[in-house]
Design an enzyme around this catalytic site. Structure first.
Site, PDB file in Angstrom:
ATOM      1  CB  ILE A   1     -42.821  -6.726  34.568  1.00  0.00           C
ATOM      2  CG1 ILE A   1     -41.898  -5.553  34.175  1.00  0.00           C
ATOM      3  CG2 ILE A   1     -44.287  -6.422  34.230  1.00  0.00           C
ATOM      4  CD1 ILE A   1     -42.137  -4.254  34.914  1.00  0.00           C
TER       5      ILE A   1
ATOM      6  N   GLY B   1     -41.385  -4.388  25.968  1.00  0.00           N
ATOM      7  CA  GLY B   1     -40.211  -4.904  25.263  1.00  0.00           C
ATOM      8  C   GLY B   1     -40.573  -5.518  23.925  1.00  0.00           C
TER       9      GLY B   1
ATOM     10  CB  CYS C   1     -41.439   2.018  32.557  1.00  0.00           C
ATOM     11  SG  CYS C   1     -39.813   1.781  31.806  1.00  0.00           S
ATOM     12  CG  ASN C   2     -38.753   5.864  29.934  1.00  0.00           C
ATOM     13  OD1 ASN C   2     -38.627   6.732  30.786  1.00  0.00           O
ATOM     14  ND2 ASN C   2     -37.825   4.946  29.715  1.00  0.00           N
TER      15      ASN C   2
ATOM     16  NE  ARG D   1     -34.329   0.506  34.838  1.00  0.00           N
ATOM     17  CZ  ARG D   1     -34.427   0.045  33.601  1.00  0.00           C
ATOM     18  NH1 ARG D   1     -33.622   0.501  32.655  1.00  0.00           N
ATOM     19  NH2 ARG D   1     -35.330  -0.869  33.298  1.00  0.00           N
TER      20      ARG D   1
ATOM     21  CG  HIS E   1     -38.532   6.757  24.858  1.00  0.00           C
ATOM     22  ND1 HIS E   1     -37.205   6.991  24.570  1.00  0.00           N
ATOM     23  CD2 HIS E   1     -38.559   5.752  25.759  1.00  0.00           C
ATOM     24  CE1 HIS E   1     -36.457   6.169  25.298  1.00  0.00           C
ATOM     25  NE2 HIS E   1     -37.247   5.408  26.018  1.00  0.00           N
TER      26      HIS E   1
ATOM     27  CG  HIS F   1     -36.783   5.648  33.381  1.00  0.00           C
ATOM     28  ND1 HIS F   1     -35.606   5.078  32.978  1.00  0.00           N
ATOM     29  CD2 HIS F   1     -37.726   4.686  33.230  1.00  0.00           C
ATOM     30  CE1 HIS F   1     -35.822   3.819  32.596  1.00  0.00           C
ATOM     31  NE2 HIS F   1     -37.101   3.561  32.756  1.00  0.00           N
TER      32      HIS F   1
HETATM   33  P1  NAD Z   1     -36.949  -9.982  33.779  1.00  0.00           P
HETATM   34  O1  NAD Z   1     -35.754 -10.484  33.098  1.00  0.00           O
HETATM   35  O2  NAD Z   1     -36.813  -9.341  35.126  1.00  0.00           O
HETATM   36  O3  NAD Z   1     -38.021 -11.156  33.945  1.00  0.00           O
HETATM   37  C1  NAD Z   1     -38.358 -12.024  32.901  1.00  0.00           C
HETATM   38  C2  NAD Z   1     -38.750 -13.375  33.478  1.00  0.00           C
HETATM   39  O4  NAD Z   1     -39.173 -14.209  32.409  1.00  0.00           O
HETATM   40  C3  NAD Z   1     -37.639 -14.110  34.196  1.00  0.00           C
HETATM   41  O5  NAD Z   1     -38.156 -14.571  35.424  1.00  0.00           O
HETATM   42  C4  NAD Z   1     -37.299 -15.302  33.297  1.00  0.00           C
HETATM   43  O6  NAD Z   1     -36.973 -16.434  34.075  1.00  0.00           O
HETATM   44  C5  NAD Z   1     -38.624 -15.515  32.597  1.00  0.00           C
HETATM   45  N1  NAD Z   1     -38.531 -16.133  31.272  1.00  0.00           N
HETATM   46  C6  NAD Z   1     -37.581 -15.967  30.328  1.00  0.00           C
HETATM   47  N2  NAD Z   1     -37.895 -16.683  29.222  1.00  0.00           N
HETATM   48  C7  NAD Z   1     -39.051 -17.317  29.486  1.00  0.00           C
HETATM   49  C8  NAD Z   1     -39.894 -18.197  28.755  1.00  0.00           C
HETATM   50  N3  NAD Z   1     -39.577 -18.573  27.519  1.00  0.00           N
HETATM   51  N4  NAD Z   1     -41.030 -18.642  29.332  1.00  0.00           N
HETATM   52  C9  NAD Z   1     -41.361 -18.273  30.598  1.00  0.00           C
HETATM   53  N5  NAD Z   1     -40.607 -17.427  31.328  1.00  0.00           N
HETATM   54  C10 NAD Z   1     -39.480 -16.966  30.784  1.00  0.00           C
HETATM   55  O7  NAD Z   1     -37.657  -8.984  32.755  1.00  0.00           O
HETATM   56  P2  NAD Z   1     -38.593  -7.737  33.105  1.00  0.00           P
HETATM   57  O8  NAD Z   1     -37.732  -6.564  33.421  1.00  0.00           O
HETATM   58  O9  NAD Z   1     -39.659  -8.132  34.042  1.00  0.00           O
HETATM   59  O10 NAD Z   1     -39.226  -7.430  31.650  1.00  0.00           O
HETATM   60  C11 NAD Z   1     -40.324  -8.154  31.159  1.00  0.00           C
HETATM   61  C12 NAD Z   1     -40.993  -7.320  30.083  1.00  0.00           C
HETATM   62  O11 NAD Z   1     -41.480  -6.105  30.668  1.00  0.00           O
HETATM   63  C13 NAD Z   1     -40.098  -6.894  28.919  1.00  0.00           C
HETATM   64  O12 NAD Z   1     -40.886  -6.798  27.750  1.00  0.00           O
HETATM   65  C14 NAD Z   1     -39.649  -5.501  29.339  1.00  0.00           C
HETATM   66  O13 NAD Z   1     -39.256  -4.704  28.261  1.00  0.00           O
HETATM   67  C15 NAD Z   1     -40.927  -4.992  29.976  1.00  0.00           C
HETATM   68  N6  NAD Z   1     -40.747  -3.900  30.933  1.00  0.00           N
HETATM   69  C16 NAD Z   1     -39.732  -3.939  31.838  1.00  0.00           C
HETATM   70  C17 NAD Z   1     -39.571  -2.884  32.717  1.00  0.00           C
HETATM   71  C18 NAD Z   1     -38.464  -2.853  33.730  1.00  0.00           C
HETATM   72  O14 NAD Z   1     -38.061  -1.778  34.129  1.00  0.00           O
HETATM   73  N7  NAD Z   1     -37.945  -3.961  34.190  1.00  0.00           N
HETATM   74  C19 NAD Z   1     -40.461  -1.791  32.686  1.00  0.00           C
HETATM   75  C20 NAD Z   1     -41.543  -1.830  31.783  1.00  0.00           C
HETATM   76  C21 NAD Z   1     -41.657  -2.866  30.897  1.00  0.00           C
END
Ligand code: NAD
Length: 341
Positions: free
Chosen positions: A12, A110, A140-141, A168, A194, A220
C-alpha cells in the site's frame, strides 16, 4: 504543497507514495522501511528519502547501496501528515508517537476503527475529516462495499445488504503465504467482519457478510444482493454506477468474466502496476428483480482501491480543498484514471 510522510513502504505504501507524487498539491518528504528489500531499491530509484525505525540497521542498508536519510521521527517532524501503511497492528503502536509530535495521521484497514475513531470514504464523509487528527481508510473489501452501497442508498435507499466475499489468498508478491490449494472459510462463523467494518462508515446500513479465501492473488470477487427501498430498473442502476467516478463497469462486450482477464485489461490500459482503483462491476451481472431486489458481481483490486481514498483523505484532513467532488476529480485526473466502462 502538503508534505506527506509514508510510514511503511510495502504494497500500500509504495502505491500511496506514487499517487501523492502525481498530485499537484502534495509531495512525499520521505518513506520508511524496516529492512533491505526490492521495495527499498524502488524507493531509491524513485528518489524518495528513505528513513528507518531502527538506526541500528543503517549499516545493512548502506552496505546494500541504499542511503538512509535518518530515523522515522525525523521524517515525521518534516511532514504535515503521515500515511501509516505499516502491517496491521503496528499503526496502533505508532499512534502515540504521532500524538506526541502533534502530527495528523491516516491509518489503514488492518487497524481497528478505534485506532483513529473515524473511518473514511471520500464519497461519504469527506467534510467530517477536517475535524479529526486521525483517520482510517477502511479495508479494500469494505471500500468496495461502501462505494456501491452508498451510491445505491443515495439513489434508491437501501433496506438491507447481503454479500459474499470471495477473497484472494495473498497479494501477488506475498509468496510466504503460499502455495495454497484450498477454499478457506474466513471466518467459518457468520457474519464476517466486513459488515461491521462497512458500518464504521455507513452506520445505518443493515448488512450481513460472509467470506472465504480462494487460491488466487489478483483480486477479490463480491457477490452482492441488496433490497432497495424504491422501485427501479436495471438501466437506472447502471446509470447511477456510470455517474460514480470510482465505479467501473466491466462491459459485456469485452468478454471479461474473471479477475485474471480484468487484470490483463488493466495492464493493457497501461495502468501503473495494473492497478484497478475503481470497483469493477460486471455489467452482465447487474440485475433488478421485482423492482427492488438488486444483484451483482464486483471485482475489487485489493492493492489499489484504497489508494485514491488515501489521497483524498490527506486533502480532507488538511482542509486545503473543501469540496469532496473537487478533490476526487483532482485525484483521479492526476492518476490519469478514467473509470473502466
Ligand atoms: P506490507 O507488508 O506489504 O507493507 C508494510 C511495510 O511496512 C513493509 O515495507 C515493512 O517493511 C514496513 N514496516 C513494518 N513495520 C514497520 C515499522 N515499525 N515502521 C516502519 N515501517 C514498517 O503491508 P500492506 O499489504 O501494504 O498493508 C499495510 C496496511 O494496509 C495494513 O493495515 C493492511 O491491512 C492494509 N491494507 C492492505 C491491503 C492489501 O491488499 N495489501 C489492502 C487494503 C489495506
Amino acid at each position: 504543497m502538503i508534505k506527506v510522510a509514508v510510514n511503511g513502504y510495502g504494497t500500500i505504501g509504495k502505491r500511496v507514495a506514487d499517487a501523492v507524487t502525481a498530485q499537484p498539491d502534495m509531495e512525499v518528504v520521505g518513506v520508511a522501511k524496516t529492512s533491505v528489500s526490492a521495495d527499498a531499491y524502488i524507493a531509491k530509484q524513485r528518489g524518495y528519502p528513505l528513513y528507518i525505525a531502527d538506526l541500528g540497521k543503517k549499516a545493512a542498508f548502506e552496505k546494500a547501496g541504499i542511503e538512509i536519510a535518518g530515523d522515522v521521527e525525523a521524517m515525521f517532524k518534516a511532514a504535515d501528515i503521515i500515511v501509516d501503511a505499516t502491517p496491521g497492528g503496528v499503526g496502533e503502536k505508532n499512534r502515540p508517537i504521532y500524538e506526541k509530535l502533534g502530527k495528523k495521521a491516516i491509518f489503514q484497514g488492518g487497524e481497528a476503527h478505534e485506532v483513529a475513531g473515524f473511518s473514511f470514504n471520500a464519497h461519504v464523509n469527506y467534510k467530517e475529516a477536517q475535524e479529526h487528527r486521525f483517520a482510517r481508510i477502511v479495508s479494500c473489501n469494505s471500500t468496495g462495499l461502501v462505494r456501491i452501497i452508498h451510491t445505491l442508498d443515495q439513489a434508491f435507499g437501501v433496506e438491507r445488504v447481503r454479500a459474499v466475499m470471495v477473497r484472494r489468498a495473498s497479494d501477488p508478491g506475498d509468496v510466504k503465504r503460499g502455495p495454497v490449494d484450498a477454499t478457506v472459510l474466513n471466518p467459518a462463523t457468520i457474519p464476517s467482519h466486513h459488515g461491521p467494518d462497512v458500518n464504521t462508515v455507513l452506520p445505518h446500513i443493515n448488512i450481513v457478510t460472509l467470506a472465504m479465501i480462494v487460491p488466487t492473488t489478483f483480486m477479490h470477487m463480491h457477490a452482492i444482493q441488496m433490497d432497495l427501498k424504491k422501485e427501479t430498473t436495471r438501466d437506472e442502476v447502471l446509470q447511477v454506477f456510470k455517474n460514480h467516478s470510482r465505479i467501473g463497469i466491466v462491459r459485456k462486450d469485452t468478454g471479461i468474466k474473471s479477475n485474471a482477464q480484468l487484470r490483463e485489461y488493466a495492464q493493457d490500459l497501461r495502468r501503473p502496476r495494473a492497478d484497478v482503483w475503481e470497483n469493477g462491476i460486471f455489467e452482465e451481472s447487474v440485475s433488478v428483480l421485482d423492482g427492488k431486489e438488486f444483484y451483482c458481481f464486483q471485482a475489487i483490486h485489493q492493492e489499489a482501491d484504497v489508494i485514491p481514498e488515501n489521497v483524498d483523505c490527506i486533502r480532507a484532513m488538511m482542509g486545503t480543498v473543501k469540496d469532496p467532488q473537487e478533490s476526487i476529480r483532482m485525484t483521479n485526473e492526476a492518476l490519469n484514471f478514467v473509470a473502466i466502462r
